[in-house]
Design an enzyme around this catalytic site. Sequence first.
Site, PDB file in Angstrom:
ATOM      1  CD  GLU A  98      -2.835   1.250   0.050  1.00 52.78           C
ATOM      2  OE1 GLU A  98      -2.758   1.812  -0.822  1.00 52.78           O
ATOM      3  OE2 GLU A  98      -3.882   1.299   1.248  1.00 52.78           O
ATOM      4  CG  ASP A  99      -0.681   4.922  -1.509  1.00 53.23           C
ATOM      5  OD1 ASP A  99      -1.635   4.446  -0.838  1.00 53.23           O
ATOM      6  OD2 ASP A  99      -1.482   6.288  -2.008  1.00 53.23           O
ATOM      7  CG  ASP A 102      -4.474   9.591   6.220  1.00 45.90           C
ATOM      8  OD1 ASP A 102      -4.665   9.967   7.150  1.00 45.90           O
ATOM      9  OD2 ASP A 102      -5.948  10.230   5.352  1.00 45.90           O
ATOM     10  CG  PHE A 151      -3.156  15.516   0.589  1.00 42.40           C
ATOM     11  CD1 PHE A 151      -3.367  14.996   1.245  1.00 42.40           C
ATOM     12  CD2 PHE A 151      -2.256  15.602  -0.701  1.00 42.40           C
ATOM     13  CE1 PHE A 151      -4.366  13.511  -0.059  1.00 42.40           C
ATOM     14  CE2 PHE A 151      -3.009  14.522  -1.644  1.00 42.40           C
ATOM     15  CZ  PHE A 151      -4.056  14.179  -1.293  1.00 42.40           C
ATOM     16  NE  ARG A 164      -2.158   8.333 -10.041  1.00 41.03           N
ATOM     17  CZ  ARG A 164      -3.157   7.729  -8.519  1.00 41.03           C
ATOM     18  NH1 ARG A 164      -2.380   7.263  -7.469  1.00 41.03           N
ATOM     19  NH2 ARG A 164      -4.399   7.789  -8.172  1.00 41.03           N
TER      20      ARG A 164
HETATM   21  P1  IMP Z   1      -6.946   5.775   4.595  1.00 41.92           P
HETATM   22  O1  IMP Z   1      -8.046   4.959   4.298  1.00 41.92           O
HETATM   23  O2  IMP Z   1      -8.040   7.042   5.058  1.00 41.92           O
HETATM   24  O3  IMP Z   1      -6.540   4.752   5.559  1.00 41.92           O
HETATM   25  O4  IMP Z   1      -6.450   6.082   3.358  1.00 41.92           O
HETATM   26  C1  IMP Z   1      -5.864   5.237   2.301  1.00 41.92           C
HETATM   27  C2  IMP Z   1      -5.787   5.847   0.930  1.00 41.92           C
HETATM   28  O5  IMP Z   1      -5.953   7.740   1.192  1.00 41.92           O
HETATM   29  C3  IMP Z   1      -4.573   6.042   0.712  1.00 41.92           C
HETATM   30  O6  IMP Z   1      -4.517   5.136  -0.466  1.00 41.92           O
HETATM   31  C4  IMP Z   1      -3.925   7.179  -0.520  1.00 41.92           C
HETATM   32  O7  IMP Z   1      -4.435   6.588  -2.340  1.00 41.92           O
HETATM   33  C5  IMP Z   1      -4.542   8.246   0.147  1.00 41.92           C
HETATM   34  N1  IMP Z   1      -4.408   9.455   0.443  1.00 41.92           N
HETATM   35  C6  IMP Z   1      -4.365   9.334   2.145  1.00 41.92           C
HETATM   36  N2  IMP Z   1      -3.590  10.452   2.598  1.00 41.92           N
HETATM   37  C7  IMP Z   1      -2.770  10.686   1.608  1.00 41.92           C
HETATM   38  C8  IMP Z   1      -1.898  11.796   1.017  1.00 41.92           C
HETATM   39  O8  IMP Z   1      -1.305  12.594   2.152  1.00 41.92           O
HETATM   40  N3  IMP Z   1      -1.398  11.617  -0.502  1.00 41.92           N
HETATM   41  C9  IMP Z   1      -2.025  10.989  -1.262  1.00 41.92           C
HETATM   42  N4  IMP Z   1      -2.903  10.112  -0.939  1.00 41.92           N
HETATM   43  C10 IMP Z   1      -3.018  10.228   0.730  1.00 41.92           C
END
Ligand code: IMP
Length: 176
Positions: A98-99, A102, A151, A164
Site C-alpha cells: 500500500e502507499d 491514513d 497531504f 504520481r
Molecule cells: P485511509 O483509508 O484513510 O487509510 O486512506 C488510504 C488511502 O488514501 C491511500 O491509499 C491513499 O490513496 C489516500 N491518501 C491518504 N492520505 C494521502 C495523502 O497524503 N496523499 C495522497 N493520498 C492519500
Amino acid sequence: MELYTPEVLISEEEIALRINALGKAITNDFEDEELVVICVLKGAFMFCSDLIKKINRPIKLEFISLSSYGDNTLSSGSVRLEMDITGNIEGKNVLIIEDIVDSGLTIKTLMEIMSVRRPKTVRLASLLYKPAKLKHSVKIDYLGFEIEDKFVIGYGLDYAGRYRELPYIGVLNAGH
Ligand code: IMP
C-alpha cells in the site's frame, strides 16, 4: 499550464535506501516460500515496482484497486472495491503493498476482503503512515516512513490524479 515544484519531504535517495532495507527484511522473513504480492492501485504502483525488485523470493503479482478519496484530500468514509485480484490466495502467503495508511479504513476493509479467502498469512507493507488521522487499528509489518499530518504527493501518490510521476515524496502547499 503553470509549472509547480512541490517541496521535497522524502528524497529519491532516502526512499531507495529504505526500500533496500524493507526488501531484505521481507526476503529474510519468507525463507524459501512463494509470495503473492498484492499491489494496491493506483498509489502503490511505484513503491511496489521498486520493492519487489529487492525481494529475493518467488513472487506472483496481483493488482487490486480500492477507492475512498475521489478528488479530495479528505477520505469519503467508505471504500469501494473497483478492481479485484484475479488469482486464488487460499493457503498462500500474501503481502499487501500500500502507499499510505491514513485513517486505516482502506487497509481494514482490504484485510477483511482477503481474510475470508483463507490465505496462509497476510502481511502489510506500507510506504507511509500518518498516525495523526488513524481511526482503525492497523498492523503495518513493513513500514517505509512515518510522516506528519500533511497531504503528500509523488512517488505514486496523487492529488486529483496528478503528481504520481514525481520520483520523491513532496508536500502539496496551499493554492496548488
Ligand atoms: P485511509 O483509508 O484513510 O487509510 O486512506 C488510504 C488511502 O488514501 C491511500 O491509499 C491513499 O490513496 C489516500 N491518501 C491518504 N492520505 C494521502 C495523502 O497524503 N496523499 C495522497 N493520498 C492519500
